[in-house]
Motif scaffolding. Sequence first.
Motif, PDB file in Angstrom:
ATOM      1  N   LEU A   1      27.787 -21.548  26.449  1.00  0.00           N
ATOM      2  CA  LEU A   1      28.437 -20.361  25.528  1.00  0.00           C
ATOM      3  C   LEU A   1      29.928 -20.578  25.823  1.00  0.00           C
ATOM      4  O   LEU A   1      30.632 -20.370  24.994  1.00  0.00           O
ATOM      5  N   LEU A   2      30.476 -21.209  27.103  1.00  0.00           N
ATOM      6  CA  LEU A   2      31.826 -21.357  27.070  1.00  0.00           C
ATOM      7  C   LEU A   2      32.302 -22.308  26.303  1.00  0.00           C
ATOM      8  O   LEU A   2      33.341 -22.254  25.775  1.00  0.00           O
TER       9      LEU A   2
ATOM     10  N   GLU B   1      37.297 -16.184  32.926  1.00  0.00           N
ATOM     11  CA  GLU B   1      36.016 -15.419  32.279  1.00  0.00           C
ATOM     12  C   GLU B   1      36.288 -15.582  30.599  1.00  0.00           C
ATOM     13  O   GLU B   1      37.403 -15.459  30.480  1.00  0.00           O
ATOM     14  N   ALA B   2      34.941 -15.906  30.327  1.00  0.00           N
ATOM     15  CA  ALA B   2      35.152 -15.823  28.549  1.00  0.00           C
ATOM     16  C   ALA B   2      33.995 -15.015  28.169  1.00  0.00           C
ATOM     17  O   ALA B   2      33.042 -14.817  29.134  1.00  0.00           O
ATOM     18  N   ASP B   3      34.188 -14.459  27.112  1.00  0.00           N
ATOM     19  CA  ASP B   3      32.907 -13.662  26.650  1.00  0.00           C
ATOM     20  C   ASP B   3      32.678 -13.490  24.959  1.00  0.00           C
ATOM     21  O   ASP B   3      33.880 -14.045  24.390  1.00  0.00           O
ATOM     22  N   GLU B   4      32.014 -13.124  24.561  1.00  0.00           N
ATOM     23  CA  GLU B   4      31.986 -12.723  22.943  1.00  0.00           C
ATOM     24  C   GLU B   4      31.074 -11.492  23.046  1.00  0.00           C
ATOM     25  O   GLU B   4      29.962 -11.237  23.570  1.00  0.00           O
ATOM     26  N   VAL B   5      31.636 -10.571  22.181  1.00  0.00           N
ATOM     27  CA  VAL B   5      30.824  -9.308  22.056  1.00  0.00           C
ATOM     28  C   VAL B   5      30.588  -9.086  20.408  1.00  0.00           C
ATOM     29  O   VAL B   5      31.710  -9.251  19.531  1.00  0.00           O
TER      30      VAL B   5
ATOM     31  N   SER C   1      28.816 -12.668  28.833  1.00  0.00           N
ATOM     32  CA  SER C   1      30.211 -12.788  29.527  1.00  0.00           C
ATOM     33  C   SER C   1      29.573 -13.789  30.547  1.00  0.00           C
ATOM     34  O   SER C   1      28.837 -14.040  31.089  1.00  0.00           O
ATOM     35  N   VAL C   2      30.697 -14.772  30.929  1.00  0.00           N
ATOM     36  CA  VAL C   2      30.564 -15.731  31.929  1.00  0.00           C
ATOM     37  C   VAL C   2      31.886 -15.970  32.532  1.00  0.00           C
ATOM     38  O   VAL C   2      32.985 -15.798  32.152  1.00  0.00           O
TER      39      VAL C   2
END
Length: 146
Positions: A18-19, A72-76, A85-86
């Motif tokens: 995901l990252l 931290e990285a994420d996608e919403v 979220s990672v």
Amino acid sequence: MDANDGFRRLDRRECLALLATVPTGRIVYTRQALPAVLPVNFCLDHDGAVVVRTSVSSELASAIDGAVVAFEADEVDAAAHSGWSVVALGLATLVTDPVEHARLLRTGPRSWAPAPREVFVRIAQELVTGRELVGGRTLYGVDLSS
């Protein structure tokens, strides 16, 4: 999904995958004894380390070299009420090896705000955690999928 919160825990492999799909994240570090959060563009290196490119004279470069930081990285997807979220924790170090620096000039992240002299910061991922919220669930009897 976890029993009580509607989130599914992600394993390390899923977190790294995901990252690799997003161009930006946030570094959490200590600035003058207080927490600081800075958005950055990044890439994952061949060993899964987060690599950030910044100005050699930036506050970020001096503040995090040799420090344990969080990334931290994420996608919403607000419409679908889903996302992930990672968070990766690890030691941040400046890349000082000339061969490694040259390799990262070719393969590493590109600066969105180029500086005359840039350095690469590597964050070795000691601990990686993540979670995913899958859309379409109900909360207190309210359908959130529409």
